[in-house]
Design a protein around this motif. Sequence first.
Motif, short mmCIF file in Angstrom:
data_model
loop_
_atom_site.label_atom_id
_atom_site.label_comp_id
_atom_site.label_asym_id
_atom_site.label_seq_id
_atom_site.Cartn_x
_atom_site.Cartn_y
_atom_site.Cartn_z
N LEU A 42 58.19 -82.13 -59.35
CA LEU A 42 57.56 -82.37 -58.06
C LEU A 42 57.77 -81.21 -57.10
N GLU A 43 58.93 -80.57 -57.17
CA GLU A 43 59.17 -79.40 -56.31
C GLU A 43 58.22 -78.26 -56.67
N LEU A 44 57.93 -78.10 -57.96
CA LEU A 44 56.95 -77.08 -58.36
C LEU A 44 55.57 -77.42 -57.81
N GLN A 45 55.17 -78.70 -57.89
CA GLN A 45 53.88 -79.12 -57.34
C GLN A 45 53.84 -78.90 -55.84
N LEU A 46 54.95 -79.18 -55.17
CA LEU A 46 55.01 -78.98 -53.72
C LEU A 46 54.82 -77.51 -53.37
N ASP A 47 55.46 -76.63 -54.13
CA ASP A 47 55.31 -75.19 -53.91
C ASP A 47 53.86 -74.75 -54.14
N GLU A 48 53.23 -75.29 -55.18
CA GLU A 48 51.83 -74.95 -55.47
C GLU A 48 50.92 -75.41 -54.33
N HIS A 49 51.14 -76.63 -53.87
CA HIS A 49 50.33 -77.14 -52.76
C HIS A 49 50.51 -76.27 -51.52
N SER A 50 51.76 -75.90 -51.23
CA SER A 50 52.03 -75.05 -50.06
C SER A 50 51.31 -73.71 -50.16
N LEU A 51 51.34 -73.13 -51.34
CA LEU A 51 50.68 -71.84 -51.55
C LEU A 51 49.17 -71.95 -51.35
N VAL A 52 48.57 -73.00 -51.91
CA VAL A 52 47.12 -73.19 -51.78
C VAL A 52 46.74 -73.45 -50.32
N ILE A 53 47.53 -74.28 -49.64
CA ILE A 53 47.25 -74.57 -48.23
C ILE A 53 47.36 -73.30 -47.40
N LYS A 54 48.38 -72.50 -47.66
CA LYS A 54 48.57 -71.24 -46.93
C LYS A 54 47.39 -70.29 -47.17
N THR A 55 46.90 -70.28 -48.41
CA THR A 55 45.79 -69.39 -48.76
C THR A 55 44.48 -69.87 -48.13
N LEU A 82 41.12 -79.21 -47.69
CA LEU A 82 42.38 -78.92 -46.99
C LEU A 82 43.11 -80.17 -46.50
N PRO A 83 42.44 -81.13 -45.87
CA PRO A 83 43.17 -82.35 -45.46
C PRO A 83 43.73 -83.14 -46.65
N ALA A 84 42.99 -83.18 -47.74
CA ALA A 84 43.47 -83.89 -48.94
C ALA A 84 44.71 -83.21 -49.50
N LEU A 85 44.72 -81.89 -49.51
CA LEU A 85 45.89 -81.15 -49.99
C LEU A 85 47.11 -81.40 -49.11
N LYS A 86 46.90 -81.43 -47.80
CA LYS A 86 48.01 -81.68 -46.88
C LYS A 86 48.56 -83.09 -47.08
N THR A 87 47.68 -84.06 -47.27
CA THR A 87 48.11 -85.45 -47.52
C THR A 87 48.89 -85.53 -48.82
N ASN A 88 48.38 -84.88 -49.87
CA ASN A 88 49.08 -84.87 -51.16
C ASN A 88 50.45 -84.22 -51.04
N LYS A 89 50.53 -83.14 -50.28
CA LYS A 89 51.80 -82.44 -50.09
C LYS A 89 52.81 -83.35 -49.41
N GLU A 90 52.38 -84.08 -48.39
CA GLU A 90 53.27 -85.01 -47.69
C GLU A 90 53.75 -86.11 -48.63
N GLY A 91 52.84 -86.62 -49.46
CA GLY A 91 53.21 -87.66 -50.42
C GLY A 91 54.23 -87.16 -51.44
N ILE A 92 54.04 -85.94 -51.89
CA ILE A 92 54.97 -85.35 -52.85
C ILE A 92 56.34 -85.17 -52.20
N ALA A 93 56.35 -84.71 -50.95
CA ALA A 93 57.62 -84.51 -50.24
C ALA A 93 58.36 -85.84 -50.08
N LYS A 94 57.63 -86.90 -49.74
CA LYS A 94 58.27 -88.22 -49.59
C LYS A 94 58.82 -88.71 -50.92
N THR A 95 58.08 -88.49 -51.99
CA THR A 95 58.54 -88.90 -53.31
C THR A 95 59.80 -88.14 -53.70
N ILE A 96 59.85 -86.86 -53.38
CA ILE A 96 61.05 -86.06 -53.67
C ILE A 96 62.25 -86.62 -52.91
#
Length: 124
Positions: A42-55, A82-96
């Motif tokens: 999940l941390e790897l997925q979170l990093d990927e989401h962060s990178l895509v959102i930043k890009t 972009l909003p879907a990615l941010k929502t997914n990122k928040e969900g992943i962070a909560k799961t972690i």
Amino acid sequence: MSKTTASSSAKGQQQLSEQELRITANQYGNELKAIASKIGELELQLDEHSLVIKTMSPMPEDRKCFRLINGVLVERTVKEVLPALKTNKEGIAKTIEQLTAQYRAKDKEFVEFQQKNHIRVASA
């Protein structure tokens, strides 16, 4: 003859008890490894989401982009994705966070089990 049987029976129960302790300790270890592995994924997925959102953040909202959803590549716009990615990122962070709390609780339970049964873990 009865003394021998009684003493061998007591040894059998003690060995069984030791075997049960080993099995339980191994189960704790396996559960902890599984939770830690999932946290790592999940941390790897979170990093990927962060990178895509930043890009994608500085890009115009009407720019075309592609997103893989359930194995299907779909065309969308940055404004939609972009909003879907941010929502997914928040969900992943909560799961972690939840898995981390679960890991800590299981680890504490394991330490208490070790102390209660006078188990020492041999270092490799």
